[in-house]
Design an enzyme around this catalytic site. Structure first.
Site, PDB file in Angstrom:
ATOM      1  N   LYS A  48      39.137  41.466  34.829  1.00 54.73           N
ATOM      2  CA  LYS A  48      39.647  40.540  35.864  1.00 54.73           C
ATOM      3  C   LYS A  48      40.319  41.036  36.669  1.00 54.73           C
ATOM      4  CE  LYS A  48      37.471  37.481  35.155  1.00 54.73           C
ATOM      5  NZ  LYS A  48      36.117  37.694  35.343  1.00 54.73           N
ATOM      6  N   HIS A 110      36.068  48.902  30.815  1.00 52.56           N
ATOM      7  CA  HIS A 110      37.220  48.123  30.838  1.00 52.56           C
ATOM      8  C   HIS A 110      38.493  49.076  29.774  1.00 52.56           C
ATOM      9  CE1 HIS A 110      36.487  44.800  33.159  1.00 52.56           C
ATOM     10  NE2 HIS A 110      35.607  44.322  32.363  1.00 52.56           N
ATOM     11  N   SER A 140      43.417  34.384  35.516  1.00 53.29           N
ATOM     12  CA  SER A 140      41.919  34.756  35.481  1.00 53.29           C
ATOM     13  C   SER A 140      41.229  35.075  34.088  1.00 53.29           C
ATOM     14  CB  SER A 140      42.078  36.124  36.534  1.00 53.29           C
ATOM     15  OG  SER A 140      40.461  36.236  36.827  1.00 53.29           O
TER      16      SER A 140
HETATM   17  P1  A3P Z   1      40.019  34.739  39.967  1.00 55.13           P
HETATM   18  O1  A3P Z   1      39.415  34.343  38.443  1.00 55.13           O
HETATM   19  O2  A3P Z   1      41.609  34.973  40.120  1.00 55.13           O
HETATM   20  O3  A3P Z   1      39.202  34.167  40.802  1.00 55.13           O
HETATM   21  P2  A3P Z   1      36.661  40.976  37.545  1.00 55.13           P
HETATM   22  O4  A3P Z   1      35.426  41.232  38.487  1.00 55.13           O
HETATM   23  O5  A3P Z   1      37.401  42.281  37.098  1.00 55.13           O
HETATM   24  O6  A3P Z   1      35.936  40.394  36.508  1.00 55.13           O
HETATM   25  O7  A3P Z   1      37.656  40.225  38.335  1.00 55.13           O
HETATM   26  C1  A3P Z   1      37.265  38.915  38.660  1.00 55.13           C
HETATM   27  C2  A3P Z   1      38.386  38.150  39.580  1.00 55.13           C
HETATM   28  O8  A3P Z   1      38.210  38.705  40.727  1.00 55.13           O
HETATM   29  C3  A3P Z   1      38.206  36.774  39.698  1.00 55.13           C
HETATM   30  O9  A3P Z   1      39.749  36.217  40.014  1.00 55.13           O
HETATM   31  C4  A3P Z   1      37.334  36.702  40.939  1.00 55.13           C
HETATM   32  O10 A3P Z   1      37.231  35.473  41.795  1.00 55.13           O
HETATM   33  C5  A3P Z   1      38.051  37.922  41.716  1.00 55.13           C
HETATM   34  N1  A3P Z   1      37.354  38.310  42.923  1.00 55.13           N
HETATM   35  C6  A3P Z   1      35.844  38.724  42.689  1.00 55.13           C
HETATM   36  N2  A3P Z   1      35.438  38.945  43.933  1.00 55.13           N
HETATM   37  C7  A3P Z   1      36.602  38.653  44.902  1.00 55.13           C
HETATM   38  C8  A3P Z   1      36.827  38.789  46.193  1.00 55.13           C
HETATM   39  N3  A3P Z   1      35.630  39.346  47.056  1.00 55.13           N
HETATM   40  N4  A3P Z   1      37.778  38.489  46.739  1.00 55.13           N
HETATM   41  C9  A3P Z   1      38.858  38.226  46.157  1.00 55.13           C
HETATM   42  N5  A3P Z   1      38.658  37.984  44.619  1.00 55.13           N
HETATM   43  C10 A3P Z   1      37.631  38.375  44.110  1.00 55.13           C
END
Ligand code: A3P
Length: 296
Positions: A48, A110, A140
């Site tokens: 996340k 991860h 998140s």
């Molecule tokens: P949130 O849950 O805070 O919205 P991962 O890809 O490592 O699983 O992380 C997911 C997190 O990155 C989520 O956070 C998601 O919304 C955020 N995320 C993914 N794409 C994004 C973007 N283009 N801009 C900002 N946040 C992004």
């Protein structure tokens, strides 16, 4: 989904000192014996921290112009295999990576740094690490564990908060993860260490730095196109990157592209939790040179 949610793997087990679940360890030998190619690019994060965001940026940098059909027909999770994930004996991240015929292969993990298969180091592969401030990362992760039905049941927020501080969530301690990778970076110039908060503040600048590290040069138009395409709202709408094709996520509970903000922790942490967190953080991070932005 209902059946899945009843089958949730509730129990994390200790795996070489890190809390894990079976789908990330069952193929351990095969994962550890993975043969990296010198031009592979590994994307490493604590869950996340912005894995999907950086994966999409890299995919566009390498394949955005050469194969537009890749962007419209193949979900990002297929383009960028998840190294340690085993769904079934015939469906694993390692198999997917081995079947990729294009270069470079983009692979995500991860894993804490000590779990990375040795071949990535032997082949001198480039590695992109993304870190996110612990408070937002925790929030998140909590929402992800609620909606991703193959994740351990998160329980309630206050118990989740405690387990995060104790390093008892899947993939273990956030503190060990970000510090372990940072330490490795000091002796390995093939690691590019990025921060989620910097990407929020200035995506274009972070793409420039990434290109510098990867040895890529982009035209002004191409850079504009990529920075635009990877903005939160565009990714949220894009079914090839927003995980809407996933069979194991319940978007009615929470969407994958949830908020994409710095500082959402303020909507979750109580004042008492914030004080407890800050106190604990000061201690745990006292020898760490890492500095995070908690808001932008
Ligand atoms: P949130 O849950 O805070 O919205 P991962 O890809 O490592 O699983 O992380 C997911 C997190 O990155 C989520 O956070 C998601 O919304 C955020 N995320 C993914 N794409 C994004 C973007 N283009 N801009 C900002 N946040 C992004």
């Amino acid at each position: 989904l209902t059946i899945l949610s009843k089958m949730r793997p509730l129990v994390l087990f200790d795996f070489h000192g890190v809390p894990m679940i079976q789908r990330f360890t069952t193929n351990w030998e095969k994962i550890q014996n993975f043969q990296a190619r010198p031009d592979d690019i590994l994307i490493a994060t604590y869950p996340k921290a912005g894995t999907t965001w950086v994966s999409y940026i890299l995919d566009l940098l390498y394949f955005g112009q050469t194969s537009p059909e890749r962007q419209t027909s193949i979900p990002l999770s297929e383009r960028v295999p998840f190294l340690e994930l085993t769904v079934s004996p015939t469906n694993s991240g390692v198999d997917k990576a081995e079947n990729i015929t294009t270069s470079p292969r983009l692979i995500k993990t991860h894993f804490p740094v000590q779990f990375v298969p040795k071949s990535f180091w032997e082949q001198n592969c480039k590695i992109i690490y993304v870190a996110r401030n612990a408070k937002d990362n925790m929030v998140s992760f909590f929402h992800f564990d609620r909606m991703a039905l193959t994740q351990p049941d998160p329980g309630d927020w206050s118990s989740y908060f405690k387990r995060f501080l104790e390093g008892k969530l899947l993939y273990g301690s956030w503190y060990d993860h970000v510090n372990g990778w940072w330490k490795k970076k000091q002796t390995d110039n093939k690691i590019h260490y990025m921060f989620y908060e910097d990407m929020i503040e200035d995506t274009g600048h972070e793409i420039d730095k990434l290109c510098g590290f990867l040895g890529l040069s982009l035209s002004v138009e191409e850079k504009k196109r990529i920075s635009g395409g990877v903005q939160f709202d565009n990714m949220k709408r894009n079914n090839m990157v927003n995980y809407s094709t996933s069979q194991v996520m319940d978007f009615k509970i929470s969407p994958f592209m949830r908020k994409g903000k710095v500082g959402d922790w303020k909507n979750h942490f109580t004042v008492a939790q914030n004080e407890e967190f800050d106190e604990d953080y000061k201690q745990t991070m006292k020898n760490s040179p890492l500095k995070f932005h908690w808001e932008v």
